[in-house]
Design a protein around this motif. Structure first.
Motif, PDB file in Angstrom:
ATOM      1  N   GLU A 124       1.157  -0.794   0.060  1.00  0.00           N
ATOM      2  CA  GLU A 124       0.235   0.281   0.108  1.00  0.00           C
ATOM      3  C   GLU A 124       0.887   1.187  -0.061  1.00  0.00           C
ATOM      4  O   GLU A 124       0.299   2.297  -0.017  1.00  0.00           O
ATOM      5  N   SER A 125       2.072   1.415   0.267  1.00  0.00           N
ATOM      6  CA  SER A 125       2.692   2.554   1.202  1.00  0.00           C
ATOM      7  C   SER A 125       4.607   2.347  -0.356  1.00  0.00           C
ATOM      8  O   SER A 125       4.354   3.750  -0.561  1.00  0.00           O
ATOM      9  N   THR A 170       4.863   2.194  -3.511  1.00  0.00           N
ATOM     10  CA  THR A 170       4.555   2.576  -4.863  1.00  0.00           C
ATOM     11  C   THR A 170       5.141   3.636  -5.703  1.00  0.00           C
ATOM     12  O   THR A 170       5.420   5.336  -5.502  1.00  0.00           O
ATOM     13  N   LYS A 171       4.829   3.739  -7.042  1.00  0.00           N
ATOM     14  CA  LYS A 171       5.142   4.143  -7.659  1.00  0.00           C
ATOM     15  C   LYS A 171       4.518   5.407  -7.436  1.00  0.00           C
ATOM     16  O   LYS A 171       5.018   6.648  -8.256  1.00  0.00           O
ATOM     17  N   ASP A 172       3.138   6.465  -7.433  1.00  0.00           N
ATOM     18  CA  ASP A 172       2.581   7.454  -7.103  1.00  0.00           C
ATOM     19  C   ASP A 172       3.930   7.807  -6.269  1.00  0.00           C
ATOM     20  O   ASP A 172       3.321   9.453  -5.503  1.00  0.00           O
ATOM     21  N   ARG A 173       4.181   7.382  -4.957  1.00  0.00           N
ATOM     22  CA  ARG A 173       4.849   7.715  -4.170  1.00  0.00           C
ATOM     23  C   ARG A 173       6.176   8.465  -3.920  1.00  0.00           C
ATOM     24  O   ARG A 173       6.851   9.057  -3.047  1.00  0.00           O
ATOM     25  N   GLU A 226       1.723   0.530  -9.470  1.00  0.00           N
ATOM     26  CA  GLU A 226       1.458   1.964  -9.474  1.00  0.00           C
ATOM     27  C   GLU A 226       1.516   3.164  -8.407  1.00  0.00           C
ATOM     28  O   GLU A 226       1.186   4.148  -8.347  1.00  0.00           O
ATOM     29  N   LYS A 227      -0.223   2.464  -7.518  1.00  0.00           N
ATOM     30  CA  LYS A 227      -0.535   3.419  -6.891  1.00  0.00           C
ATOM     31  C   LYS A 227      -0.939   2.749  -5.430  1.00  0.00           C
ATOM     32  O   LYS A 227      -1.351   1.378  -5.372  1.00  0.00           O
ATOM     33  N   GLY A 228      -1.622   3.403  -3.959  1.00  0.00           N
ATOM     34  CA  GLY A 228      -1.382   2.871  -2.794  1.00  0.00           C
ATOM     35  C   GLY A 228      -2.352   3.423  -2.242  1.00  0.00           C
ATOM     36  O   GLY A 228      -3.478   3.308  -3.027  1.00  0.00           O
ATOM     37  N   LYS A 229      -2.627   2.880  -1.270  1.00  0.00           N
ATOM     38  CA  LYS A 229      -3.875   2.949  -0.192  1.00  0.00           C
ATOM     39  C   LYS A 229      -3.063   4.618   0.026  1.00  0.00           C
ATOM     40  O   LYS A 229      -2.387   5.399   0.126  1.00  0.00           O
ATOM     41  N   LYS A 230      -4.581   5.886  -1.001  1.00  0.00           N
ATOM     42  CA  LYS A 230      -4.120   7.187  -0.206  1.00  0.00           C
ATOM     43  C   LYS A 230      -4.372   7.246   0.867  1.00  0.00           C
ATOM     44  O   LYS A 230      -4.858   6.694   1.616  1.00  0.00           O
ATOM     45  N   THR A 231      -3.092   8.311   1.057  1.00  0.00           N
ATOM     46  CA  THR A 231      -3.137   8.570   2.538  1.00  0.00           C
ATOM     47  C   THR A 231      -2.994  10.137   3.245  1.00  0.00           C
ATOM     48  O   THR A 231      -1.902  10.998   2.232  1.00  0.00           O
TER      49      THR A 231
END
Lengths: 466, 437
Positions: free
Chosen positions: A235-236, A238-241, A268-273
């Motif tokens: 979840e964390s 991830t590429k978007d981070r 690609e994406k994880g859990k939004k935090t």
């Protein structure tokens, strides 16, 4: 040292030329010396024999085929490569209730075996090949770094890929690391500094996750298991981070290939935090936690400003004058150099995603403590009401610009800067422009910032002692 | 102060297999006044680390004058005949430098990390305070009070630092290394301006120092600038450095200390062993032995005591070969089972040493040298390592050929060193939480 003597030469062959130079230098020094203390520092700097005008720090943005971005600086002095990467908003403040400590335990376990390699095999290879892979967590991010010799780069990148995508979290290692984290938590309580740090976090940040101990809670740590760890990674990390900096003896092509290979398989994406702003209240309150100590310790803090705020550079300079680097800040001069009340007193701009602070601290024996506190209050007031002088601003700017190149001392530091430039959105030309940002700041701007931030109210004090 | 002991950890990193690998390129020369100058070129960035290592430390203090070396180190920032109080700090800081100093038992070291265009200023200032120090009653009293505050902050407010001091006294017994580097709080407050001036006059001279310039500078440039700035400092007869007593009839001891602040039990065990200056071969063998036994998570003691037996939370072995007198081989651990740990450690130690064979030797050496090239990266680190090793009795050739010396360590060397270690006495201490009843 006497001025006359340091041009004394025993080497007759060079004596004439040296005398000519010496005469010129000595004259200049003498002339200026009439008005100064006896030697002229500016003259020495202006006439320095050593200087390097063309030092270039070229940063390029790379975008790999799979769309992974990185800042890249080629640096071939030594055959070594450093990759620094971070995952934004994956840090300890995103540990859920009941799982406090997960970010740090996860970071510690990332290098305890991956893919087909158990912890021992993995570490043996790292040691045999002098590859270093490490992970760390702070309140906001999880970061990692890789250092390798050029000759081992393929293997190093492969290991890092495995670590990021196939961490093992073997139960034996998980139990061991949990034990070690519990011991760290226990040791925190042994040292007054770290006790105060935790109390300070609670006082300033309250219910915001920054108010917790970022290392976690013992009762939560013992319950961490493989499922929880794997979910956290999925979840964390991830590429978007992801943000990557690459420096060293590596070509652009190699770097691009590495990006795809190492980071390409991340989700690609994880859990939004997201956390809310920390909303600390700076109302000048003072909290004293009674302890019988050889020295009482204090932390004080007030509202600061974010890295991308236009106030940043003016406030940065104001802070340098107030309690910044070196022993020449107002706080150091007053409390240490003049009155000899403390071994060290400092302030800095603390930049967290949900809280920007001016933060400072010191320790002093109980008989001196109140006086140091009084000095901090006095100097705080002076910043707010009188501001700073042109000379102080010039000196601070000189420090900030002249110290600039020191940050290129190691390639690990360079790759970390490359990541920070992206994280803080400083721009690809930041390294070329940074000194001009500092130089552009006027005394007026510094005083506006001083008035705004130091004048906003009194800092909150948290101290340990009598 | 603490920095000094950390240095050799670098050498146990890991490093390149390439045969030509050396610690770093370095050259040295001497000025006519006896100043030894070491140049470590590194042209990555236009920056230079300047260090001045005086061959005098807290161990050279007269009895009762504990702390004078360290107090003098502070006073060196407080002005000279030429540069008035406060100017040193102001000039270095305004010119972007980071500066500091540290005092160890053996040496006193000053350093400035500067942009290369500001190096000459830093050289002027270092040379200036090599012979022109001016202490006034006012600066003396202030710095004495600051040093007292430092001692309160670093030692008295730190439960494990207090334990360490007790252990050092037990370990060194009549040897002068037993005394705390800072002096005791009482000693600090009794020091006089004259004590500091005498110490300065006796030991600070170009012929008792090493100047290290590490970074964007060539040897030719360094020669000219060293001559220009330091050439005028006069050679002088320096005071005799302390003669170290020989350890005879070393008394082993076991200490058990309980403190209310402590939550996690610690164990340390110290063996007094030869330093590089005393016995090169044994020192190199002990360096390999420390790597094999307790450097990092792949070491023998860690595997057995932490991973397999869970008898400790962490364990490490360490050995710093740089010392003017004897050196120390250290075993340390955090443990939840202090009551059985000593027995577990003894067993693990004996078995690990018995199992040490040619393969283990090769592995340890390979890992020690694999990453040696990293030491060329940061000019500030390189200067610190070079200074530490040179002050500890290595020649520059020894430093440059450190990798070859490690490669040459034989199985017999390590076995012999290990046997001596096991048969020798030691001083051991446990620091425990107070009983909870």
């Amino acid at each position: 040292m006497r001025r006359r003597s340091y041009y004394k030469k025993s080497n007759a062959g060079r004596i004439i030329i040296l005398l000519l130079i010496a005469a010129a230098v000595t004259f200049g020094t003498w002339y200026r010396g009439l008005f100064n203390s006896g030697f002229d520092a500016d003259y020495l700097v202006e006439n320095s024999r050593l200087k390097r005008a063309g030092f270039e720090t070229n940063v390029e943005e790379l975008v790999s085929r799979k769309g992974i971005k990185a800042y890249y600086m080629e640096e071939r002095t030594n055959p070594i490569i450093s990759v620094y990467f971070l995952f934004q908003k994956a840090g300890a403040s995103f540990d859920q209730r009941g799982k406090e400590g997960l970010a740090h335990v996860t970071a510690a376990l990332m290098t305890e075996g991956a893919g087909d390699l158990d912890s021992r095999e993995f570490k043996e290879i790292l040691e045999d090949k002098a590859i270093s892979i490490s992970f760390a967590a702070d309140d906001d991010d999880v970061s990692g770094s890789l250092l390798t010799l050029k000759e081992n780069q393929k293997e190093a990148f492969e290991l890092l890929r495995t670590v990021l995508t196939e961490p093992r979290f073997d139960s034996k290692k998980t139990e061991l690391v949990k034990q070690q984290m519990l011991a760290v938590l226990e040791r925190q309580k042994e040292y007054p500094d770290s006790v105060l740090e935790q109390l300070w976090r609670q006082e300033i940040f309250g219910a915001h996750p920054y108010g917790r101990n970022s290392l976690g809670r013992a009762e939560d740590i013992v319950r961490i298991n493989r499922d929880v760890l794997q979910r956290r990674v999925r979840e964390s990390l991830t590429k978007d981070r992801l943000i990557v900096g690459i420096a060293g003896d590596i070509s652009k092509q190699e770097a691009l290939k590495m990006l795809d290979r190492v980071f390409g398989a991340l989700p690609e994406k994880g859990k939004k935090t997201a956390n809310e702003d920390a909303k600390a209240h700076f109302d000048g309150r003072e909290k004293v936690i009674p302890r019988d100590l050889a020295q009482d310790i204090a932390i004080f803090a007030a509202e600061g400003t974010a890295r991308n705020n236009p106030d940043f550079y003016p406030l940065y300079i104001a802070n340098q004058i107030f309690g910044g680097q070196g022993l020449t800040s107002r706080l150091s001069l007053a409390a240490r150099e003049d009155e000899a009340l403390t071994y060290g007193i400092y302030s800095y701009l603390s930049l967290k995603d949900d809280a920007a602070l001016i933060r400072g601290g010191f320790s002093a024996t109980p008989d001196k403590f109140a006086r140091v506190k009084e000095i901090v209050g006095r100097e705080w007031q002076r910043m707010a009401e009188e501001g700073v002088s042109d000379e102080e601003v010039e000196a601070a700017k000189k420090y900030l610009t002249a110290s600039y190149n020191l940050r290129f001392a190691s390639i690990a530091n360079i790759s970390a800067i490359l990541a920070a430039m992206q994280r803080e959105k400083l721009g690809i030309d930041f390294l070329q422009k940074r000194n001009s940002y500092v130089e552009a700041v006027t005394t007026e701007q510094v005083n506006e910032a001083a008035k705004k931030y130091f004048g906003a109210g009194q800092p909150v004090w948290v101290s340990l002692g009598k | 102060m603490g920095k000094f002991l950390r240095l050799l950890a670098f050498l146990w990193l890991a490093g390149t297999g390439a045969a030509e690998a050396r610690l770093f390129e370095a050259e040295e020369f001497f000025l006519d006044n006896g100043l030894r100058v070491v140049v470590i070129p590194n042209h990555k960035a236009p920056i230079v680390q300047q260090m001045v290592w005086y061959n005098v430390g807290s161990v050279d203090e007269a009895p009762g004058k504990g702390g004078v070396a360290h107090l003098l180190e502070h006073l060196m920032f407080r002005g000279t005949e030429e540069v008035k109080d406060g100017e040193f700090n102001r000039l270095i800081t305004e010119n972007g430098g980071s500066m500091n100093a540290f005092t160890s038992r053996d040496v006193t070291v000053y350093h400035e990390f500067m942009d290369v265009s500001r190096l000459e200023l830093a050289m002027f200032l270092e040379a200036d305070r090599m012979s022109g120090l001016k202490i006034t009653p006012e600066t003396f009293e202030k710095e004495r009070d600051i040093v007292f505050q430092e001692r309160m902050q670093v030692v008295e407010n730190n439960p494990t630092a207090y334990f360490s001091e007790v252990m050092q006294r037990n370990l060194w017994q009549e040897h002068p290394y037993a005394r705390p580097i800072t002096g005791t709080p009482e000693e600090i407050l009794q020091l006089s301006q004259k004590d500091a001036e005498d110490f300065y006059g006796r030991y600070y001279a170009p012929n008792n120092a090493i100047l290290i310039l590490s970074g964007d500078i060539t040897t030719a440039e360094a020669k000219d600038l060293a001559e220009k700035y330091f050439g005028g400092a006069e050679r002088k007869e320096t005071g005799k450095r302390i003669e170290f007593p020989e350890f005879k009839g070393f008394r082993s001891s076991k200490t058990l200390m309980k403190m209310p602040q402590i939550n996690v039990s610690r164990m340390v065990r110290y063996y007094v062993v030869p330093s590089y200056a005393q016995d090169k071969n044994q020192a190199l063998a002990l360096t390999v032995l420390a790597k094999y036994l307790g450097d990092g998570d792949t070491s023998q003691l860690y595997r057995r005591l932490v991973e397999d037996e869970k008898s400790a939370v962490s364990v490490a072995a360490g050995y710093d070969l740089a010392s003017r007198s004897y050196a120390v081989f250290v075993l340390s651990a955090l443990t939840d089972h202090p009551e059985v740990f000593e027995k577990d450690l003894d067993e693990a130690l004996r078995e690990a040493i018995a199992a040490f064979d040619a393969e283990a030797l090769q592995k340890a050496k390979k890992q020690m040298l694999a990453g040696i090239i990293y030491l060329k990266d940061n000019p500030a680190d390189a200067a610190e390592i070079a200074g530490s090793l040179l002050s500890g009795g290595m020649s520059l050739e020894d430093v440059k050929n450190y990798d070859k010396a490690i490669e040459a360590v034989s199985l017999t060397d390590v076995r012999k060193a290990a046997a001596q270690l096991l048969n020798g006495g030691y001083v051991q201490g446990f620091l425990l939480p107070e009983d909870k009843d």
